[in-house]
Design a protein around this motif. Structure first.
Motif, PDB file in Angstrom:
ATOM      1  N   GLU A   1       0.883  -1.036   0.015  1.00  0.00           N
ATOM      2  CA  GLU A   1      -0.131  -0.057   0.086  1.00  0.00           C
ATOM      3  C   GLU A   1       1.105   1.397  -0.134  1.00  0.00           C
ATOM      4  OE1 GLU A   1      -4.006  -1.739   2.250  1.00  0.00           O
ATOM      5  OE2 GLU A   1      -2.345  -0.763   3.338  1.00  0.00           O
ATOM      6  N   TRP A   2       2.069   1.251   0.760  1.00  0.00           N
ATOM      7  CA  TRP A   2       2.768   2.196   0.891  1.00  0.00           C
ATOM      8  C   TRP A   2       3.492   2.540  -0.565  1.00  0.00           C
ATOM      9  CZ3 TRP A   2       3.208   6.659   3.073  1.00  0.00           C
ATOM     10  CH2 TRP A   2       4.467   7.355   3.023  1.00  0.00           C
ATOM     11  N   GLN A   3       3.964   1.532  -1.035  1.00  0.00           N
ATOM     12  CA  GLN A   3       4.538   1.668  -2.550  1.00  0.00           C
ATOM     13  C   GLN A   3       3.602   2.129  -3.228  1.00  0.00           C
ATOM     14  OE1 GLN A   3       8.060   0.812  -2.572  1.00  0.00           O
ATOM     15  NE2 GLN A   3       7.970   1.592  -4.744  1.00  0.00           N
ATOM     16  N   ASP A   4       2.463   1.972  -3.297  1.00  0.00           N
ATOM     17  CA  ASP A   4       1.263   2.494  -4.486  1.00  0.00           C
ATOM     18  C   ASP A   4       1.368   3.914  -4.430  1.00  0.00           C
ATOM     19  OD1 ASP A   4       0.644   0.072  -4.892  1.00  0.00           O
ATOM     20  OD2 ASP A   4      -1.334  -0.174  -4.137  1.00  0.00           O
ATOM     21  N   LEU A   5       1.565   4.447  -2.969  1.00  0.00           N
ATOM     22  CA  LEU A   5       1.571   5.951  -2.781  1.00  0.00           C
ATOM     23  C   LEU A   5       2.905   6.514  -3.321  1.00  0.00           C
ATOM     24  CD1 LEU A   5      -0.293   6.143   0.351  1.00  0.00           C
ATOM     25  CD2 LEU A   5      -1.100   6.430  -1.911  1.00  0.00           C
ATOM     26  N   ILE A   6       4.234   6.044  -2.763  1.00  0.00           N
ATOM     27  CA  ILE A   6       5.412   6.587  -2.959  1.00  0.00           C
ATOM     28  C   ILE A   6       5.976   6.544  -4.131  1.00  0.00           C
ATOM     29  CG2 ILE A   6       5.795   6.470  -0.328  1.00  0.00           C
ATOM     30  CD1 ILE A   6       7.887   4.300  -1.284  1.00  0.00           C
ATOM     31  N   ASP A   7       5.385   5.529  -4.976  1.00  0.00           N
ATOM     32  CA  ASP A   7       5.573   5.371  -6.445  1.00  0.00           C
ATOM     33  C   ASP A   7       4.500   5.559  -7.393  1.00  0.00           C
ATOM     34  OD1 ASP A   7       7.470   4.957  -8.451  1.00  0.00           O
ATOM     35  OD2 ASP A   7       7.483   2.749  -8.218  1.00  0.00           O
ATOM     36  N   PHE A   8       3.696   6.600  -7.118  1.00  0.00           N
ATOM     37  CA  PHE A   8       2.256   6.806  -7.789  1.00  0.00           C
ATOM     38  C   PHE A   8       2.419   6.586  -9.288  1.00  0.00           C
ATOM     39  CE2 PHE A   8      -1.033   9.167  -9.371  1.00  0.00           C
ATOM     40  CZ  PHE A   8      -2.246   8.672  -8.881  1.00  0.00           C
ATOM     41  N   GLU A   9       1.477   5.567  -9.956  1.00  0.00           N
ATOM     42  CA  GLU A   9       1.621   5.376 -11.238  1.00  0.00           C
ATOM     43  C   GLU A   9       0.409   5.699 -12.036  1.00  0.00           C
ATOM     44  OE1 GLU A   9       2.675   4.314 -14.673  1.00  0.00           O
ATOM     45  OE2 GLU A   9       4.291   4.348 -13.152  1.00  0.00           O
ATOM     46  N   GLY A  10       0.581   6.360 -13.008  1.00  0.00           N
ATOM     47  CA  GLY A  10      -0.460   6.650 -13.749  1.00  0.00           C
ATOM     48  C   GLY A  10      -1.346   5.871 -14.454  1.00  0.00           C
ATOM     49  N   ASN A  11      -0.572   4.624 -14.826  1.00  0.00           N
ATOM     50  CA  ASN A  11      -1.160   3.399 -15.608  1.00  0.00           C
ATOM     51  C   ASN A  11      -1.957   2.603 -14.555  1.00  0.00           C
ATOM     52  OD1 ASN A  11       0.157   2.993 -18.226  1.00  0.00           O
ATOM     53  ND2 ASN A  11       2.066   3.683 -17.021  1.00  0.00           N
ATOM     54  N   ALA A  12      -1.434   2.477 -13.047  1.00  0.00           N
ATOM     55  CA  ALA A  12      -2.529   2.004 -12.226  1.00  0.00           C
ATOM     56  C   ALA A  12      -3.588   2.626 -11.990  1.00  0.00           C
ATOM     57  CB  ALA A  12      -1.568   1.695 -11.078  1.00  0.00           C
ATOM     58  N   ASN A  13      -3.092   4.051 -12.011  1.00  0.00           N
ATOM     59  CA  ASN A  13      -4.392   4.936 -11.580  1.00  0.00           C
ATOM     60  C   ASN A  13      -5.394   4.758 -12.749  1.00  0.00           C
ATOM     61  OD1 ASN A  13      -5.665   6.943  -9.827  1.00  0.00           O
ATOM     62  ND2 ASN A  13      -5.050   8.617 -11.443  1.00  0.00           N
ATOM     63  N   GLY A  14      -5.059   4.696 -14.065  1.00  0.00           N
ATOM     64  CA  GLY A  14      -5.832   4.543 -15.380  1.00  0.00           C
ATOM     65  C   GLY A  14      -6.522   3.340 -15.244  1.00  0.00           C
ATOM     66  N   PHE A  15      -6.256   2.297 -14.757  1.00  0.00           N
ATOM     67  CA  PHE A  15      -6.882   0.974 -14.545  1.00  0.00           C
ATOM     68  C   PHE A  15      -7.879   1.349 -13.381  1.00  0.00           C
ATOM     69  CE2 PHE A  15      -7.819  -3.112 -12.716  1.00  0.00           C
ATOM     70  CZ  PHE A  15      -8.056  -3.959 -13.712  1.00  0.00           C
ATOM     71  N   SER A  16      -7.841   1.902 -12.429  1.00  0.00           N
ATOM     72  CA  SER A  16      -8.681   2.205 -11.507  1.00  0.00           C
ATOM     73  C   SER A  16      -9.746   3.296 -11.990  1.00  0.00           C
ATOM     74  CB  SER A  16      -7.909   3.005 -10.123  1.00  0.00           C
ATOM     75  OG  SER A  16      -9.011   3.082  -9.209  1.00  0.00           O
ATOM     76  N   VAL A  17      -9.413   3.982 -12.375  1.00  0.00           N
ATOM     77  CA  VAL A  17     -10.411   4.851 -13.388  1.00  0.00           C
ATOM     78  C   VAL A  17     -11.272   4.280 -14.157  1.00  0.00           C
ATOM     79  CG1 VAL A  17     -10.764   7.001 -15.044  1.00  0.00           C
ATOM     80  CG2 VAL A  17      -8.885   7.129 -13.355  1.00  0.00           C
TER      81      VAL A  17
END
Length: 447
Positions: A150-166
């Motif tokens: 969970e911490w790595q998700d935040l400190i290495d915030f990734e637009g591709n992962a965020n896109g999948f979430s969107v």
């Protein structure tokens, strides 16, 4: 992997099978995906998001929106050309299942259209700004309340992962966001792994990560439905790429290499002499010199060379894909398509010029610095207020700040991780202009 599974028309929440042979060709499922993306609020916001030049006032510089549309056009061509050859190689796909060459184009076009949909304002510096707020900024205080991943998700915030979430995350009353077909979601997944372990191999699929912990279960469902090959062990989740993800990446690589260079030329950051020197190397076998010499403006000359260059790169990418199609299906092709291009050296030369003259120009650097300040302030303000409200310690100021959130962000999340992701998602969906407006509002209240 096999193409029958990889071309799945299934959508989130489906109970039965969607068969290609039963599809209405006037309203094909993969084309419905394209339409859904076009009409989404997240896609519209790309019209005021930085591609290279933040907040440019010129009328020819690309935004994330125009870039995404161009990548989609290139992706459609790549998909159709590859699809034609795949259907010829595996005729049962058409004869038994009803798939057409254009289906491949429709899948790649939709995935390419959405490839930047999760990118925050202010370009790639926006991703870094979000990550650094947590890794070295005030967000460090939340670390002890999160798991390592969970911490790595935040400190290495990734637009591709965020896109999948969107594209996939549910919210009250909206199940599965815009409910794309699994084939399009698979093609969208350039990095089908979680944030840890970070870069465990040199495989291109491991370069970044493609989903947040909050989206892990659905990601696994999509990968399983498509028959993607697991490539991690133990508690770590990762897969070999969906084959069409290579084409989405190639379309992006082709566009940003050539078109960012063109933007630099039109802005005067790259001289026309450089354009001629580097672009001619890509088009020397296809250029019509008499036509080229008849063009009287720099813009027309560069446009002509750009079109030829993109055409040559498309044909080359198709050849690389088809030559390696069997290895790709086995999960044994750990490279980007452009890494094996016969034009690799020429593309690298162009990228180096763009990095030096465009990406590191003072105009870009000044506005990226401003973007860091804006994003840091927004995250600090909204995370603090949102967490305090959940803990029952919000001040009147905190409550006022939270009223700035749109209605669909007003609901409560259960865990600290989900709350922080909720605010990161909100900030990431802001346009450059809206982020600046909110920053000014917050700063004026502080002074």
């Amino acid at each position: 992997m096999n193409w029958e599974q990889l071309l799945s028309l299934k959508r989130q929440g489906d109970k039965g099978k969607r068969l290609r042979i039963e599809q209405d060709d006037t309203r094909l499922g993969f084309e419905v995906d394209y339409d859904r993306i076009i009409f989404s609020a997240a896609f519209r916001s790309l019209q005021d998001k930085t591609q290279v030049i933040p907040m440019s006032k010129t009328d020819f510089v690309h935004t994330r929106l125009t870039h995404s549309l161009e990548v989609s056009v290139v992706g459609r061509s790549l998909g159709r050309l590859v699809g034609k050859k795949i259907i010829e190689k595996y005729p049962h796909l058409k004869e038994i299942h009803g798939y057409q060459a254009n289906d491949f184009g429709a899948i790649v076009a939709a995935a390419a259209l959405s490839h930047d949909i999760g990118n925050p304002p202010f370009g790639h510096s926006g991703e870094k700004a979000i990550g650094e707020y947590f890794s070295i900024g005030n967000g460090q205080k939340y670390k002890d309340q999160l798991s390592d991943k969970e911490w790595q998700d935040l400190i290495d915030f990734e637009g591709n992962a965020n896109g999948f979430s969107v594209l996939t995350s549910s919210r009250p009353g909206i199940e599965g966001s815009i409910r794309l077909t699994y084939a399009v979601l698979g093609a969208f997944m350039k990095y089908p792994k979680e944030s840890l372990p970070k870069k465990p191999t040199q495989n291109i699929a491991d370069k970044k990560y493609g989903f947040f912990q909050s989206d892990k279960e659905f990601f696994k469902e999509v990968a399983s439905e498509l028959g993607m090959i697991p490539n991690k062990s133990g508690n770590d989740i990762g897969y070999e790429r969906h084959p069409l993800a290579y084409l989405v990446e190639a379309a992006d690589d082709i566009c940003y290499t050539i078109i960012d260079f063109e933007d630099g030329i039109n802005l005067g950051l790259v001289s026309e002499d450089f354009a001629l020197e580097y672009l001619i190397k890509l088009v020397k076998d296809s250029i019509d010199t008499s036509k080229y010499n008849s063009l009287t403006t720099k813009e027309d000359r560069i446009s002509y060379l750009r079109a030829l260059a993109i055409g040559n790169l498309i044909n080359d990418a198709v050849n690389v894909f088809i030559e390696n199609e069997e290895a790709i299906l086995k999960g044994e092709f750990p490279y980007a398509i452009t890494e094996k291009s016969k034009y690799k050296a020429q593309m690298n030369d162009i990228i180096q010029i763009s990095v030096k003259n465009v990406y590191q120009s003072k105009e870009v650097i000044h506005k990226e610095i401003m973007g860091y300040k804006i994003i840091n302030t927004l995250l600090d303000t909204f995370c603090d207020a949102y967490i305090k409200k959940a803990n029952g310690t919000a001040s009147n100021y905190d409550n006022l700040i939270l009223k700035l959130l749109p209605e669909r962000y007003q609901y409560e999340k259960e865990t600290v991780y989900d709350r922080l992701q909720h605010i990161c998602h909100y900030v990431s969906m802001l346009t450059d202009g809206k982020a600046l407006e909110l920053f000014k509002t917050i700063q004026s209240n502080k002074s």
